[in-house]
Design an enzyme around this catalytic site. Structure first.
Site, PDB file in Angstrom:
ATOM      1  N   CYS A 124       0.820  -1.221   0.000  1.00  0.00           N
ATOM      2  CA  CYS A 124       0.000   0.000   0.000  1.00  0.00           C
ATOM      3  C   CYS A 124       0.850   1.266   0.000  1.00  0.00           C
ATOM      4  O   CYS A 124       0.317   2.358  -0.210  1.00  0.00           O
ATOM      5  CB  CYS A 124      -0.918   0.015   1.210  1.00  0.00           C
ATOM      6  N   HIS A 264      -3.145   6.768   4.239  1.00  0.00           N
ATOM      7  CA  HIS A 264      -3.597   5.530   3.595  1.00  0.00           C
ATOM      8  C   HIS A 264      -4.954   5.145   4.186  1.00  0.00           C
ATOM      9  O   HIS A 264      -5.166   5.238   5.395  1.00  0.00           O
ATOM     10  CB  HIS A 264      -2.574   4.430   3.830  1.00  0.00           C
ATOM     11  N   ASN A 294     -10.257  -0.151   1.012  1.00  0.00           N
ATOM     12  CA  ASN A 294      -8.792  -0.079   0.933  1.00  0.00           C
ATOM     13  C   ASN A 294      -8.343  -0.419  -0.494  1.00  0.00           C
ATOM     14  O   ASN A 294      -8.407  -1.577  -0.899  1.00  0.00           O
ATOM     15  CB  ASN A 294      -8.182  -1.066   1.944  1.00  0.00           C
TER      16      ASN A 294
HETATM   17  N1  ACO Z   1     -17.732  -9.844   9.878  1.00  0.00           N
HETATM   18  C1  ACO Z   1     -18.090 -10.279  11.092  1.00  0.00           C
HETATM   19  N2  ACO Z   1     -17.197 -10.719  12.001  1.00  0.00           N
HETATM   20  C2  ACO Z   1     -15.905 -10.708  11.662  1.00  0.00           C
HETATM   21  C3  ACO Z   1     -15.469 -10.270  10.396  1.00  0.00           C
HETATM   22  C4  ACO Z   1     -16.443  -9.825   9.492  1.00  0.00           C
HETATM   23  N3  ACO Z   1     -16.134  -9.372   8.263  1.00  0.00           N
HETATM   24  N4  ACO Z   1     -14.126 -10.371  10.337  1.00  0.00           N
HETATM   25  C5  ACO Z   1     -13.722 -10.865  11.519  1.00  0.00           C
HETATM   26  N5  ACO Z   1     -14.806 -11.076  12.316  1.00  0.00           N
HETATM   27  C6  ACO Z   1     -14.843 -11.585  13.662  1.00  0.00           C
HETATM   28  C7  ACO Z   1     -13.633 -12.404  14.041  1.00  0.00           C
HETATM   29  O1  ACO Z   1     -13.782 -13.733  13.617  1.00  0.00           O
HETATM   30  C8  ACO Z   1     -13.599 -12.246  15.539  1.00  0.00           C
HETATM   31  O2  ACO Z   1     -14.535 -13.139  16.093  1.00  0.00           O
HETATM   32  P1  ACO Z   1     -14.211 -13.903  17.489  1.00  0.00           P
HETATM   33  O3  ACO Z   1     -14.031 -12.811  18.504  1.00  0.00           O
HETATM   34  O4  ACO Z   1     -15.389 -14.752  17.688  1.00  0.00           O
HETATM   35  O5  ACO Z   1     -12.923 -14.652  17.238  1.00  0.00           O
HETATM   36  C9  ACO Z   1     -14.127 -10.832  15.773  1.00  0.00           C
HETATM   37  O6  ACO Z   1     -14.827 -10.476  14.564  1.00  0.00           O
HETATM   38  C10 ACO Z   1     -13.046  -9.809  16.037  1.00  0.00           C
HETATM   39  O7  ACO Z   1     -12.056  -9.976  15.029  1.00  0.00           O
HETATM   40  P2  ACO Z   1     -10.741  -9.117  15.049  1.00  0.00           P
HETATM   41  O8  ACO Z   1      -9.819  -9.587  13.970  1.00  0.00           O
HETATM   42  O9  ACO Z   1     -10.227  -9.055  16.446  1.00  0.00           O
HETATM   43  O10 ACO Z   1     -11.332  -7.668  14.648  1.00  0.00           O
HETATM   44  P3  ACO Z   1     -10.597  -6.313  14.638  1.00  0.00           P
HETATM   45  O11 ACO Z   1     -11.325  -5.358  15.462  1.00  0.00           O
HETATM   46  O12 ACO Z   1      -9.116  -6.461  14.851  1.00  0.00           O
HETATM   47  O13 ACO Z   1     -10.809  -5.853  13.117  1.00  0.00           O
HETATM   48  C11 ACO Z   1      -9.612  -5.674  11.019  1.00  0.00           C
HETATM   49  C12 ACO Z   1     -10.269  -6.620  12.054  1.00  0.00           C
HETATM   50  C13 ACO Z   1     -10.696  -4.800  10.476  1.00  0.00           C
HETATM   51  C14 ACO Z   1      -9.008  -6.539   9.944  1.00  0.00           C
HETATM   52  C15 ACO Z   1      -8.522  -4.837  11.720  1.00  0.00           C
HETATM   53  O14 ACO Z   1      -7.704  -5.657  12.482  1.00  0.00           O
HETATM   54  C16 ACO Z   1      -7.664  -4.067  10.746  1.00  0.00           C
HETATM   55  O15 ACO Z   1      -8.107  -3.137  10.118  1.00  0.00           O
HETATM   56  N6  ACO Z   1      -6.355  -4.400  10.692  1.00  0.00           N
HETATM   57  C17 ACO Z   1      -5.367  -3.625   9.913  1.00  0.00           C
HETATM   58  C18 ACO Z   1      -5.532  -3.787   8.465  1.00  0.00           C
HETATM   59  C19 ACO Z   1      -4.361  -3.096   7.807  1.00  0.00           C
HETATM   60  O16 ACO Z   1      -3.945  -2.031   8.195  1.00  0.00           O
HETATM   61  N7  ACO Z   1      -3.794  -3.727   6.828  1.00  0.00           N
HETATM   62  C20 ACO Z   1      -2.559  -3.170   6.260  1.00  0.00           C
HETATM   63  C21 ACO Z   1      -2.823  -2.369   5.133  1.00  0.00           C
HETATM   64  S1  ACO Z   1      -3.776  -3.249   3.979  1.00  0.00           S
HETATM   65  C22 ACO Z   1      -2.759  -3.621   2.686  1.00  0.00           C
HETATM   66  O17 ACO Z   1      -1.625  -3.356   2.697  1.00  0.00           O
HETATM   67  C23 ACO Z   1      -3.407  -4.372   1.576  1.00  0.00           C
END
Ligand code: ACO
Length: 339
Positions: A124, A264, A294
């Site tokens: 990214c 970003h 994204n």
């Molecule tokens: N819908 C419903 N529930 C979901 C979903 C979804 N789409 N995705 C995950 N869950 C669930 C999980 O299974 C988990 O359930 P559990 O508690 O029963 O195990 C719960 O939701 C919480 O999941 P987390 O992964 O802890 O959720 P979090 O609040 O961390 O959000 C996210 C996840 C959105 C991916 C976040 O961590 C994030 O944005 N991370 C950074 C992404 C990023 O910056 N990437 C780098 C740049 S991208 C690139 O370079 C292409």
């Protein structure tokens, strides 16, 4: 700290045109509810995303075509001829083919025959890496007019069965036209960093985007993006903050001098975390993640183009760009808007 003049400080780089292009098809959170076990409520609350654009080869929305359309808009705004461009650099991880580069394909589409073109792979952060290289080429006097593109079709490497990633990722392209100036304005600095030891937090298996299995043939899908969201989340806020602070310090600026931050667009909560750690009010943080998700390398140039066309950036404004992505990579730039 005083801003250090570069060794070849005769020239500086200014942005004279911005452009962007989004695929036609809009995929809403509601649409995603039919594909994976998720909800509009979860996606909105955890990411800020409501919808995103997804490309299709049938609509001729290849990486090259999206990049070309964004470039044409930037060139039109810049008021230059395609023949004026002497350098094309594209940040992408989803070029149509492993070779030739997207930059060379775009060069052909534009008939920009005087240019040299190549691509940069920095996740990214690809656009800011490309901007940094082009800025240095202009400062050195080896380039006068450059086209810098950020384009990705993350949908082509998305695992549409993985709800933790497929709700985040999207497609699009953005571009800027740069030219050389002797004014002390434009791109004040670029900073780029990486940490290869953390590559396993975000990676894709081999493949390219020209024959994507987008939302069909899921069983045939052999390559896709994998991500450790939680660990990346914390790392993203830390890296975006540290590289932004480095840029501020380098230019002897403080957070309060910044008129607009174009970060970003990975997650609205990351943008809010960055605002908090830089002590910059949320209204100065540009965000269009709600509409576009994204778009990887394209996210900053699309957001910059949107902000520019919405009239949010005025002459002499300080604009801070900050990115984070696979590699891991992160980067920043401070612009003193010159138009
Ligand atoms: N819908 C419903 N529930 C979901 C979903 C979804 N789409 N995705 C995950 N869950 C669930 C999980 O299974 C988990 O359930 P559990 O508690 O029963 O195990 C719960 O939701 C919480 O999941 P987390 O992964 O802890 O959720 P979090 O609040 O961390 O959000 C996210 C996840 C959105 C991916 C976040 O961590 C994030 O944005 N991370 C950074 C992404 C990023 O910056 N990437 C780098 C740049 S991208 C690139 O370079 C292409």
């Amino acid at each position: 700290m005083e801003r250090k003049p570069s060794i070849h400080s005769m020239y500086q780089t200014q942005i004279i045109g911005t452009g962007s292009c989004l695929p036609k098809r809009v995929l809403t959170n509601k649409d995603l509810e039919d594909i994976v076990d998720t909800s509009d409520k979860w996606i909105t609350r955890r990411t800020g995303i409501k919808e995103r654009h997804i490309s299709s080869n049938n609509e001729n929305e290849t990486t090259t075509e999206l990049a070309t359309q964004a470039s044409l808009k930037a060139i039109e705004m810049a008021g230059i001829e395609n023949q004026d461009i002497d350098l094309i650099i594209t940040g992408t991880v989803t070029s149509d083919r492993q070779f030739p580069s997207t930059s060379c394909m775009v060069q052909d589409s534009l008939k920009a025959t005087r240019a040299a073109g190549f691509d940069v792979s920095a996740g990214c952060s690809g656009f800011l890496y490309a901007l940094s290289i082009a800025d240095n080429a202009i400062r050195c006097g080896t380039s006068k007019t450059a086209l810098v593109i950020g384009v990705d079709r993350l949908s082509s490497i998305t695992n549409w069965l993985d709800r933790s990633t497929c709700v985040l990722l999207a497609d699009g392209a953005g571009a800027v036209v740069l030219n050389s100036t002797t004014e002390n304005q434009g791109i004040l600095s670029t900073h780029i960093r990486s940490d290869g030891a953390l590559w396993e937090l975000l990676y894709s298996s081999p493949g390219n985007s020209y024959s994507p299995k987008i939302l069909n043939d899921l069983d045939q899908m052999t390559y896709h993006l994998r991500m450790e969201g939680k660990r990346l989340f914390k790392k993203a806020i830390n890296c975006l903050t540290s590289i932004a602070k480095e840029a501020l310090q380098y230019n002897s600026l403080s957070s309060s001098d910044i008129n607009l931050v174009v970060p970003h667009q990975a997650n609205q909560r990351i943008i809010e975390g960055l605002a908090k750690s830089l002590a910059i009010p949320l209204e100065k943080m540009y965000s269009n993640i709600q509409l576009f998700g994204n778009t990887s390398s394209a996210s900053i140039p699309i957001a910059l183009d949107n902000a520019n066309r919405e009239g949010l950036i005025k002459k002499n404004d300080y604009v801070l760009l900050s990115s984070f992505g696979a590699g891991l990579t992160w980067a920043s730039s401070i612009l003193n808007w010159s138009r």
